[in-house]
Design a protein around this motif. Structure first.
Motif, mmCIF file in Angstrom:
data_model
loop_
_atom_site.group_PDB
_atom_site.id
_atom_site.type_symbol
_atom_site.label_atom_id
_atom_site.label_comp_id
_atom_site.label_asym_id
_atom_site.label_seq_id
_atom_site.Cartn_x
_atom_site.Cartn_y
_atom_site.Cartn_z
ATOM 1 N N ARG A 119 0.820 -1.215 0.000
ATOM 2 C CA ARG A 119 0.000 0.000 0.000
ATOM 3 C C ARG A 119 0.860 1.273 0.000
ATOM 4 O O ARG A 119 0.641 2.206 0.756
ATOM 5 C CB ARG A 119 -0.972 -0.008 1.181
ATOM 6 N N TYR A 120 1.863 1.250 -0.874
ATOM 7 C CA TYR A 120 2.656 2.456 -1.119
ATOM 8 C C TYR A 120 2.828 2.600 -2.622
ATOM 9 O O TYR A 120 2.346 1.772 -3.396
ATOM 10 C CB TYR A 120 4.016 2.393 -0.401
ATOM 11 N N GLN A 127 -3.098 8.923 0.104
ATOM 12 C CA GLN A 127 -4.304 8.105 0.166
ATOM 13 C C GLN A 127 -4.456 7.262 -1.088
ATOM 14 O O GLN A 127 -4.775 6.065 -1.019
ATOM 15 C CB GLN A 127 -5.542 9.004 0.344
ATOM 16 N N ALA A 128 -4.199 7.870 -2.243
ATOM 17 C CA ALA A 128 -4.311 7.141 -3.508
ATOM 18 C C ALA A 128 -3.326 5.980 -3.568
ATOM 19 O O ALA A 128 -3.616 4.928 -4.148
ATOM 20 C CB ALA A 128 -4.081 8.096 -4.682
ATOM 21 N N ALA A 129 -2.148 6.186 -2.946
ATOM 22 C CA ALA A 129 -1.121 5.138 -2.958
ATOM 23 C C ALA A 129 -1.557 3.888 -2.212
ATOM 24 O O ALA A 129 -0.975 2.819 -2.405
ATOM 25 C CB ALA A 129 0.181 5.676 -2.362
ATOM 26 N N GLY A 130 -2.592 4.005 -1.385
ATOM 27 C CA GLY A 130 -3.115 2.835 -0.693
ATOM 28 C C GLY A 130 -4.342 2.249 -1.360
ATOM 29 O O GLY A 130 -4.989 1.363 -0.805
ATOM 30 N N MET A 131 -4.639 2.745 -2.581
ATOM 31 C CA MET A 131 -5.859 2.316 -3.275
ATOM 32 C C MET A 131 -5.554 1.765 -4.666
ATOM 33 O O MET A 131 -6.317 1.962 -5.606
ATOM 34 C CB MET A 131 -6.834 3.497 -3.378
ATOM 35 N N GLY A 132 -4.432 1.098 -4.801
ATOM 36 C CA GLY A 132 -4.092 0.483 -6.074
ATOM 37 C C GLY A 132 -3.198 1.320 -6.961
ATOM 38 O O GLY A 132 -2.768 0.851 -8.028
ATOM 39 N N VAL A 133 -2.901 2.561 -6.565
ATOM 40 C CA VAL A 133 -1.975 3.394 -7.336
ATOM 41 C C VAL A 133 -0.551 3.024 -6.928
ATOM 42 O O VAL A 133 -0.128 3.276 -5.800
ATOM 43 C CB VAL A 133 -2.233 4.899 -7.099
#
Length: 308
Positions: free
Chosen positions: A17-18, A243-249
Motif C-alpha cells: 500500500r505504497y 491516500q491514492a497510494a493505498g488504493m491500487g496506485v
C-alpha cells in the motif's frame, strides 16, 4: 543491480500500500539528486524520460547517466521509463535502447484507435520483456506536447475492457489530477470513489497517477521572490496522493515540483551571488534542492522509504 522492470516493484507496492515515485529527468544534476535521495531513503525509484527530455539531452546521454548512477549505488532498484510516448516508433526505439518500461499515450485518440495503438506497442514490448503503461481518460493542463483543455475522467467499465483488449501492464487513470503547475482554481478534489471502483474492478492491477505534483508554495514564493512570475500555481495536496497510494496506485509521477525546486534554487543563488558565473556554483545547491524534494516525496507521498 541492473535496471529493474516495474513488475516486481509494483507487486511489492500494491501489497504494501505504497507507491513508487516516477521522477522526470533532464540532465545530470537531476539524475544525481534523485538517485542520492533514493539511496539515502533506501527506496525504489523510476527515472522518467519525456519526449522533450529525450530531444534535449539525447537518449544515449540519459542512458549513460543512468549507467553511472547504477555504478554509484547498485543497491537501489531503478527503472527507466518513457513518459507520454507519442508514437509506436518512439516507444520501439526506447524499448530497443534499453528502457525497462514505456508509456504509449493514445488518450487523445478515439477509444478504438487508442486500443489499437496501445496493443501494437504492448505486443512489441512484450516480445522484448518490457513493461507497457497506457492512459485512458484525459488530464487537463499542459506538459510538453501533451495538452488538454478539459478533464475526461476514466470510466471504470471501459478501463476493464481497455486492459483486457490491449494487454497493457499498468494504466494511468484520470481522477482529477492535471498536468503542469496550475492544477486547481478552487479547492483540490480527487474522485476517490471512481478510483475505488476502478481498483475493485481491476483487483491486483497497478494504476498510475499523472499530473501529481504538489507545487509546494514555499518554492513558488522563493522562485517569485527572485524574479520569477509563477502566479496562482496550485498542486495536489500530498495527503490525497498518499491516500491514492493505498488504493491500487503503484506509481505516482512528479515533474513540476522538481523543476520548481531546481529553478528556485538557481534564481536565489544568482541573485545572492551576482559575482558568480561558474555553473558549478549554482548547480551544486540546485542538485541538493532536487535531492531534498525527492526525499520529501519518498517519505511523505510515496511511503516507499526502506522498501528497496
Amino acid at each position: 543491480m541492473p535496471l529493474m522492470g516495474p513488475s516486481e516493484m509494483f507487486a511489492a507496492a500494491y501489497a504494501g500500500r505504497y507507491a513508487v515515485g516516477a521522477f522526470n529527468v533532464n540532465n545530470m544534476e537531476i539524475v544525481q539528486g534523485i538517485m542520492r535521495a533514493a539511496s539515502e531513503e533506501k527506496s525504489p525509484v523510476i527515472l522518467q524520460v519525456s519526449a522533450g527530455a529525450r530531444k534535449y539531452a539525447g537518449q544515449t546521454y540519459i542512458m549513460k547517466l543512468v549507467e553511472a548512477a547504477l555504478a554509484e549505488d547498485s543497491s537501489v532498484p531503478v527503472g527507466v521509463h518513457l513518459d507520454h510516448g507519442p508514437s509506436f516508433e518512439m516507444c520501439r526505439d526506447c524499448i530497443d535502447g534499453g528502457f525497462s518500461s514505456v508509456m504509449i499515450d493514445g488518450s487523445h485518440l478515439p477509444y478504438e484507435e487508442n486500443i489499437n495503438l496501445t496493443k501494437k506497442v504492448a505486443d512489441y514490448a512484450h516480445s522484448k520483456n518490457v513493461w507497457v503503461e497506457a492512459e485512458l481518460g484525459k488530464l487537463a493542463g499542459v506538459e510538453e506536447h501533451v495538452k488538454s483543455a478539459e478533464h475526461v475522467y476514466t470510466d471504470p467499465d471501459q478501463a476493464v475492457d481497455f486492459v483486457r483488449r490491449t494487454g497493457c501492464d499498468s494504466l494511468a487513470v484520470a481522477i482529477g489530477t492535471s498536468h503542469g503547475a496550475y492544477k486547481f482554481q478552487d479547492d483540490a478534489k480527487l474522485d476517490f470513489a471512481r478510483l475505488e471502483t476502478i481498483s475493485a474492478k481491476l483487483q491486483g492491477y497497478p494504476l498510475v497517477l499523472h499530473g501529481a505534483s504538489s507545487v509546494p508554495q514555499e518554492f513558488v514564493a522563493l522562485c517569485n521572490k527572485y524574479g520569477g512570475q509563477v502566479g496562482g500555481a496550485k498542486g495536489v495536496p500530498e495527503d490525497m496522493l498518499r491516500q491514492a497510494a493505498g488504493m491500487g496506485v503503484c506509481k505516482i509521477n512528479v515533474d513540476t515540483d522538481i523543476r520548481l525546486a531546481l529553478t528556485a534554487s538557481i534564481r536565489q543563488f544568482i541573485a545572492e551571488h551576482p559575482d558568480q558565473f561558474d555553473p558549478r556554483s549554482y548547480l551544486t545547491p540546485a542538485r541538493e534542492a532536487v535531492k531534498s524534494m525527492v526525499v520529501h516525496k519518498i517519505r511523505n507521498v510515496m511511503g516507499s522509504s526502506g522498501k528497496a
